[in-house]
Design a protein around this motif. Structure first.
Motif, short mmCIF file in Angstrom:
data_model
loop_
_atom_site.label_atom_id
_atom_site.label_comp_id
_atom_site.label_asym_id
_atom_site.label_seq_id
_atom_site.Cartn_x
_atom_site.Cartn_y
_atom_site.Cartn_z
N GLU A 155 3.58 -2.03 -12.05
CA GLU A 155 3.11 -1.87 -10.48
C GLU A 155 3.78 -2.88 -9.96
N ALA A 180 2.59 6.61 -6.88
CA ALA A 180 1.59 7.60 -7.09
C ALA A 180 2.00 9.24 -7.07
N THR A 181 2.69 9.52 -5.68
CA THR A 181 3.21 10.68 -5.51
C THR A 181 4.55 11.06 -6.61
N ASN A 241 4.65 10.10 -9.60
CA ASN A 241 4.12 10.04 -10.80
C ASN A 241 4.93 9.04 -11.60
N THR A 259 0.73 -1.15 0.01
CA THR A 259 -0.04 0.01 -0.04
C THR A 259 0.82 1.20 -0.08
N ALA A 260 2.02 1.11 0.78
CA ALA A 260 2.70 2.36 0.96
C ALA A 260 3.51 2.59 -0.41
N LYS A 278 5.22 14.73 -0.38
CA LYS A 278 4.01 15.41 -0.35
C LYS A 278 4.14 16.79 0.11
N LYS A 311 5.96 5.21 4.11
CA LYS A 311 5.12 6.28 4.41
C LYS A 311 5.75 7.74 4.77
N LYS A 371 2.66 1.90 -3.25
CA LYS A 371 1.89 2.12 -4.42
C LYS A 371 1.60 3.73 -4.17
N GLU A 372 1.31 3.93 -3.01
CA GLU A 372 1.06 5.42 -2.82
C GLU A 372 2.32 6.55 -2.96
N LEU A 373 3.22 6.01 -2.71
CA LEU A 373 4.72 6.57 -3.05
C LEU A 373 4.92 6.65 -4.80
N ASN A 419 7.16 9.13 1.50
CA ASN A 419 5.86 9.78 0.92
C ASN A 419 5.36 11.08 1.36
#
Length: 180
Positions: A108, A37-38, A40, A30-31, A132, A125, A33-35, A128
């Motif tokens: 991915e 996305a951040t 790009n 999860t972390a 952000k 986290k 995937k979030e990173l 990320n």
């Protein structure tokens, strides 16, 4: 031939640099995937398609060399006239490949595997959160400019001392070839 070898060597180097058998737990996944996305990272796939497209002309040249094809003047003009269409076709092949669901899924998974092999869920986290933040966003925005500036200055310095050595080596080698 050179482009094909260079592409193969690049892919091999990339594959060798990937940690083998990395396994992410759910929090890391999860972390990661979030990173991604951040950062790009999805933009990498269209960029890879564009880079792959750059191999179109070298691949065509390799084909002619490999098959010992020497084009006449008329054939060269015909080839020149058709290059845009050929390049567009190669670009479509690359874009379709890198845009496919299977490649996106593999990408991915590769992102998650590589981030998870290097960082815990908590570290991901924190990273990320930094990216952000205002300084992190500034870093993301300016990083290409910074890296290009560093590379440019380094190459400028190398040009003064390395280029003459390379020119001398080319001259020395050229003379050995010319003697034959």
């Amino acid at each position: 031939m050179f482009a094909s070898r260079a592409l193969k060597a690049g892919v091999a180097a990339l594959l060798l640099s990937l940690p083998l058998l990395a396994h992410a737990d759910a929090a890391q996944e999860t972390a990661a995937k979030e990173l991604a996305a951040t950062l790009n990272l999805d933009n990498m796939l269209p960029d890879l398609a564009q880079r792959t497209t750059a191999s179109a002309l070298p691949l065509l040249q390799e084909y002619f060399l490999k098959n010992k094809i020497k084009l006449s003047d008329a054939q060269q003009k015909k080839a020149q006239a058709g290059l845009k269409g050929y390049g567009d076709g190669i670009h479509k092949l690359a874009t379709d490949y890198f845009g496919s669901a299977a490649v996106k899924t593999q990408f991915e998974q590769t992102v998650v595997k590589n981030f998870s092999a290097q960082f815990s869920a908590d570290e991901l986290k924190q990273i990320n959160a930094f990216y952000k933040s205002a300084p992190g966003q500034k870093m993301l925005k300016l990083q290409p400019q910074i890296v290009n500036g560093i590379a440019g200055e380094t190459l400028k310095t190398a040009e003064k001392s390395l280029l003459p050595k390379m020119q001398s080596a080319a001259e020395t080698y050229g003379k050995t070839i010319a003697k034959k």
